[in-house]
Design a protein around this motif. Structure first.
Motif, PDB file in Angstrom:
ATOM      1  N   PHE A  25       0.823  -1.200   0.000  1.00 27.81           N
ATOM      2  CA  PHE A  25       0.000   0.000   0.000  1.00 27.81           C
ATOM      3  C   PHE A  25       0.862   1.258   0.000  1.00 27.81           C
ATOM      4  O   PHE A  25       0.611   2.190  -0.770  1.00 27.81           O
ATOM      5  CB  PHE A  25      -0.944   0.004   1.207  1.00 27.81           C
ATOM      6  CG  PHE A  25      -2.273  -0.647   0.941  1.00 27.81           C
ATOM      7  CD1 PHE A  25      -3.420   0.108   0.807  1.00 27.81           C
ATOM      8  CD2 PHE A  25      -2.375  -2.022   0.814  1.00 27.81           C
ATOM      9  CE1 PHE A  25      -4.650  -0.479   0.553  1.00 27.81           C
ATOM     10  CE2 PHE A  25      -3.594  -2.627   0.562  1.00 27.81           C
ATOM     11  CZ  PHE A  25      -4.734  -1.854   0.433  1.00 27.81           C
ATOM     12  N   LYS A  26       1.870   1.288   0.853  1.00 30.32           N
ATOM     13  CA  LYS A  26       2.691   2.499   0.964  1.00 30.32           C
ATOM     14  C   LYS A  26       3.551   2.729  -0.275  1.00 30.32           C
ATOM     15  O   LYS A  26       3.932   3.871  -0.562  1.00 30.32           O
ATOM     16  CB  LYS A  26       3.557   2.436   2.217  1.00 30.32           C
ATOM     17  CG  LYS A  26       2.759   2.592   3.499  1.00 30.32           C
ATOM     18  CD  LYS A  26       3.650   2.791   4.715  1.00 30.32           C
ATOM     19  CE  LYS A  26       2.818   3.120   5.942  1.00 30.32           C
ATOM     20  NZ  LYS A  26       3.647   3.427   7.127  1.00 30.32           N
ATOM     21  N   SER A  27       3.836   1.683  -1.016  1.00 25.28           N
ATOM     22  CA  SER A  27       4.671   1.832  -2.214  1.00 25.28           C
ATOM     23  C   SER A  27       3.938   2.504  -3.368  1.00 25.28           C
ATOM     24  O   SER A  27       4.562   2.988  -4.314  1.00 25.28           O
ATOM     25  CB  SER A  27       5.193   0.471  -2.675  1.00 25.28           C
ATOM     26  OG  SER A  27       4.144  -0.307  -3.245  1.00 25.28           O
ATOM     27  N   ARG A  28       2.606   2.554  -3.318  1.00 25.17           N
ATOM     28  CA  ARG A  28       1.846   3.058  -4.453  1.00 25.17           C
ATOM     29  C   ARG A  28       2.082   4.543  -4.709  1.00 25.17           C
ATOM     30  O   ARG A  28       1.943   5.015  -5.841  1.00 25.17           O
ATOM     31  CB  ARG A  28       0.350   2.792  -4.271  1.00 25.17           C
ATOM     32  CG  ARG A  28      -0.054   1.330  -4.371  1.00 25.17           C
ATOM     33  CD  ARG A  28       0.584   0.628  -5.542  1.00 25.17           C
ATOM     34  NE  ARG A  28       0.299   1.299  -6.817  1.00 25.17           N
ATOM     35  CZ  ARG A  28       0.989   1.100  -7.928  1.00 25.17           C
ATOM     36  NH1 ARG A  28       2.015   0.291  -7.952  1.00 25.17           N
ATOM     37  NH2 ARG A  28       0.657   1.741  -9.043  1.00 25.17           N
ATOM     38  N   ALA A 151      -5.891  15.708  -7.332  1.00 29.26           N
ATOM     39  CA  ALA A 151      -5.675  14.388  -6.737  1.00 29.26           C
ATOM     40  C   ALA A 151      -4.367  14.404  -5.958  1.00 29.26           C
ATOM     41  O   ALA A 151      -3.343  14.863  -6.463  1.00 29.26           O
ATOM     42  CB  ALA A 151      -5.634  13.317  -7.827  1.00 29.26           C
ATOM     43  N   THR A 152      -4.425  13.904  -4.751  1.00 30.68           N
ATOM     44  CA  THR A 152      -3.237  13.813  -3.907  1.00 30.68           C
ATOM     45  C   THR A 152      -3.100  12.383  -3.407  1.00 30.68           C
ATOM     46  O   THR A 152      -4.018  11.846  -2.778  1.00 30.68           O
ATOM     47  CB  THR A 152      -3.335  14.764  -2.696  1.00 30.68           C
ATOM     48  OG1 THR A 152      -3.608  16.084  -3.151  1.00 30.68           O
ATOM     49  CG2 THR A 152      -2.038  14.760  -1.898  1.00 30.68           C
ATOM     50  N   LEU A 153      -1.960  11.775  -3.704  1.00 32.84           N
ATOM     51  CA  LEU A 153      -1.707  10.395  -3.279  1.00 32.84           C
ATOM     52  C   LEU A 153      -0.497  10.378  -2.355  1.00 32.84           C
ATOM     53  O   LEU A 153       0.607  10.749  -2.759  1.00 32.84           O
ATOM     54  CB  LEU A 153      -1.456   9.497  -4.488  1.00 32.84           C
ATOM     55  CG  LEU A 153      -1.191   8.015  -4.215  1.00 32.84           C
ATOM     56  CD1 LEU A 153      -2.366   7.360  -3.493  1.00 32.84           C
ATOM     57  CD2 LEU A 153      -0.896   7.273  -5.511  1.00 32.84           C
ATOM     58  N   SER A 154      -0.730   9.990  -1.114  1.00 33.38           N
ATOM     59  CA  SER A 154       0.358   9.869  -0.143  1.00 33.38           C
ATOM     60  C   SER A 154       0.556   8.397   0.198  1.00 33.38           C
ATOM     61  O   SER A 154      -0.091   7.517  -0.385  1.00 33.38           O
ATOM     62  CB  SER A 154       0.023  10.661   1.129  1.00 33.38           C
ATOM     63  OG  SER A 154      -1.008  10.003   1.869  1.00 33.38           O
ATOM     64  N   MET A 155       1.412   8.119   1.141  1.00 34.20           N
ATOM     65  CA  MET A 155       1.627   6.737   1.561  1.00 34.20           C
ATOM     66  C   MET A 155       0.453   6.206   2.371  1.00 34.20           C
ATOM     67  O   MET A 155       0.324   5.004   2.566  1.00 34.20           O
ATOM     68  CB  MET A 155       2.908   6.640   2.389  1.00 34.20           C
ATOM     69  CG  MET A 155       4.158   6.991   1.608  1.00 34.20           C
ATOM     70  SD  MET A 155       5.632   6.952   2.630  1.00 34.20           S
ATOM     71  CE  MET A 155       5.735   5.209   2.967  1.00 34.20           C
ATOM     72  N   HIS A 156      -0.424   7.123   2.821  1.00 28.75           N
ATOM     73  CA  HIS A 156      -1.497   6.728   3.738  1.00 28.75           C
ATOM     74  C   HIS A 156      -2.895   6.827   3.154  1.00 28.75           C
ATOM     75  O   HIS A 156      -3.807   6.134   3.597  1.00 28.75           O
ATOM     76  CB  HIS A 156      -1.415   7.580   5.011  1.00 28.75           C
ATOM     77  CG  HIS A 156      -0.090   7.506   5.687  1.00 28.75           C
ATOM     78  ND1 HIS A 156       0.284   6.420   6.446  1.00 28.75           N
ATOM     79  CD2 HIS A 156       0.964   8.359   5.680  1.00 28.75           C
ATOM     80  CE1 HIS A 156       1.515   6.614   6.899  1.00 28.75           C
ATOM     81  NE2 HIS A 156       1.944   7.776   6.452  1.00 28.75           N
TER      82      HIS A 156
END
Length: 221
Positions: A25-28, A151-156
């Motif tokens: 999940f965190k790698s995405r 769109a904002t994509l974080s590790m969480h």
């Protein structure tokens, strides 16, 4: 020929089920950034996806086609500390180093834009590991309207936020959705803005309406 467009990171069987889930999940955040940037090159290859398996065993780097065509498997030896003890910045550093090794190895099995790929990783690192993009934008000079869906994509998490500007001033903003950082969960929210005949600014994915802003009352409905 297919376009090289996907990369996925996995831990091998030496790690726990929970560690594998957290790692994936965190790698995405990074992998998605690389995928979006590499897609701009429209680079074609016999493989469209690279699956990277990380092992802490004695296995040397291994590159081989997968049974699922057109996927390529790359196994890299990269010992990791306990996943639960890693800080976010440490995760990101590990992901970058792993991808550097995996992409450099993949070139033995397929032509790959390696220099551009490594540059993408360096830009991600230099930009403090941020992955943000304009998903959709609508401008109407006639109506003095500008709206953006960011769109904002974080590790969480993944988050979509809509901003509406009237006469160059922020009229309102709305968080459309938040999900876990996985494309299977958020791809169905990646839509487009349009203005309906009823003077409604809409953000839609296919037939699903995800937000509506009444331009007459200047409010989200």
């Amino acid at each position: 020929m297919p376009k090289l467009s996907q990369i996925e990171l996995y831990l091998d069987g030496n790690y726990s089920k929970e560690d594998k889930k957290v790692f994936l999940f965190k790698s995405r955040c990074l992998c998605n950034f690389w995928e979006r940037e590499i897609s701009k090159l429209k680079f074609t290859s016999k493989y469209s996806r690279i699956n990277v398996y990380v092992t802490d065993g004695s296995t040397e780097i291994r590159v081989q086609p997968m049974k699922v065509v057109p996927f390529l498997e790359v196994v890299v030896h990269y010992p990791l500390e306990k996943i639960s003890h890693l800080k976010d910045s440490q995760f990101q550093q590990h992901y970058i180093r792993i991808l550097e090794k995996a992409l450099s190895a993949a070139i033995s099995a397929m032509p790959i834009p390696l220099e551009q790929s490594l540059d993408i990783l360096q830009r991600f690192e230099a930009n403090n590991y941020e992955n943000e993009w304009v998903q959709s934008e609508k401008v109407s000079a006639k109506k003095s309207i500008e709206s953006k869906v960011i769109a904002t994509l974080s590790m969480h998490e993944f988050k979509l936020t809509q901003f509406v500007y009237l006469d160059c001033k922020l009229a309102d903003q709305l968080i459309i959705v938040k999900t876990l950082p996985r494309e299977l969960l958020f791809n169905s929210y990646l839509g487009k803005l349009s203005i309906s005949k009823g003077n409604i600014l809409e953000y839609k994915k296919g037939k699903s309406t995800l937000s509506q802003f009444d331009l007459t009352s200047a409010k989200f409905i």
